[in-house]
Design an enzyme around this catalytic site. Sequence first.
Site, short mmCIF file in Angstrom:
data_model
loop_
_atom_site.label_atom_id
_atom_site.label_comp_id
_atom_site.label_asym_id
_atom_site.label_seq_id
_atom_site.Cartn_x
_atom_site.Cartn_y
_atom_site.Cartn_z
CD GLU A 1 -7.73 19.41 -27.58
OE1 GLU A 1 -6.86 19.71 -28.41
OE2 GLU A 1 -8.68 18.65 -27.87
N GLY B 1 0.15 20.24 -34.09
CA GLY B 1 1.55 20.12 -34.46
C GLY B 1 1.94 21.31 -35.33
CG MET C 1 -5.87 14.75 -35.85
SD MET C 1 -5.47 13.29 -34.86
CE MET C 1 -6.43 12.05 -35.70
CD GLU C 2 -9.93 16.93 -33.42
OE1 GLU C 2 -9.15 17.90 -33.25
OE2 GLU C 2 -9.62 15.75 -33.16
CG ASP D 1 2.98 17.55 -31.80
OD1 ASP D 1 1.88 17.55 -31.23
OD2 ASP D 1 3.09 17.49 -33.03
N1 ADE Z 1 -2.58 17.44 -32.54
C1 ADE Z 1 -1.47 17.78 -31.86
N2 ADE Z 1 -0.36 17.43 -32.55
C2 ADE Z 1 -0.79 16.86 -33.71
C3 ADE Z 1 -0.13 16.30 -34.81
N3 ADE Z 1 1.21 16.25 -34.88
N4 ADE Z 1 -0.89 15.80 -35.81
C4 ADE Z 1 -2.24 15.85 -35.74
N5 ADE Z 1 -2.91 16.37 -34.71
C5 ADE Z 1 -2.20 16.88 -33.70
#
Ligand code: ADE
Length: 229
Positions: free
Chosen positions: A11, A77, A172-173, A196
């Site tokens: 990233e 996501g 997640m951050e 995703d």
């Molecule tokens: N980063 C990318 N895809 C993610 C997901 N599905 N959950 C948490 N962090 C992510």
Amino acid sequence: MIGIIGAMRIEVEALKAKLTNASTTTISGVDYHQGQLNGVDVVMAVSGVGKVFAAICAQTMILHFHVSKIINSGVAGTLSSQLHIGDVAISSALVQHDMDTSCVGDPVGLISGINIVELPASEALYQEVASVAKSLGFNYQIGTVATGDQFVGNRERKDWITKTFNAIACEMEAGSIAQVCYVNQIPFVTIRVISDEASGDVHIDYMEFVKLAADRSMAITEALLPKIA
Ligand code: ADE
């Protein structure tokens, strides 16, 4: 000086390679790369994955490098029917979906001490990100981005986060960086390109699209810098 945080090397790496007059300082095991990017003074770092590493990185950027703004660039996501792989989620607010003191009567997601669920992003920054995303031809949505120490990969959890927080993307951050920026009064935004669907074949999609998504987010970050310096 503008701070740029990515959780993973993928990233940040391509942007780091474009730094001029670069120098590196290592603090608490994290390399902080200073220099000019697109004519703007920046410090950038790979924080590590998850809320604690991201918070350490943001606080260090503020106290040691005296950044005036923080941009978090990366992948996410999707939680939105309007966002598909390669599209851009732009934060107007951040929540921490794994913060939960509801059994003592608080709303889910409430951050004790500051007593809010939704951490604001800078409107000036997120509007500018939207205009850059548009000019680069990307589909984007502005909304709430949900953060937790969890890779979201099943339908039940995805639906719960989406409904509970009216969120458009999960990662997640960003929510922890937003909390650090909130208490330090530093403008913040996260740019998250969808890698995703956060359910189903999440690991297959993620492996296939994480690079495309990370590259797209870095392209937006790079184009954004002269507009916000
Ligand atoms: N980063 C990318 N895809 C993610 C997901 N599905 N959950 C948490 N962090 C992510």
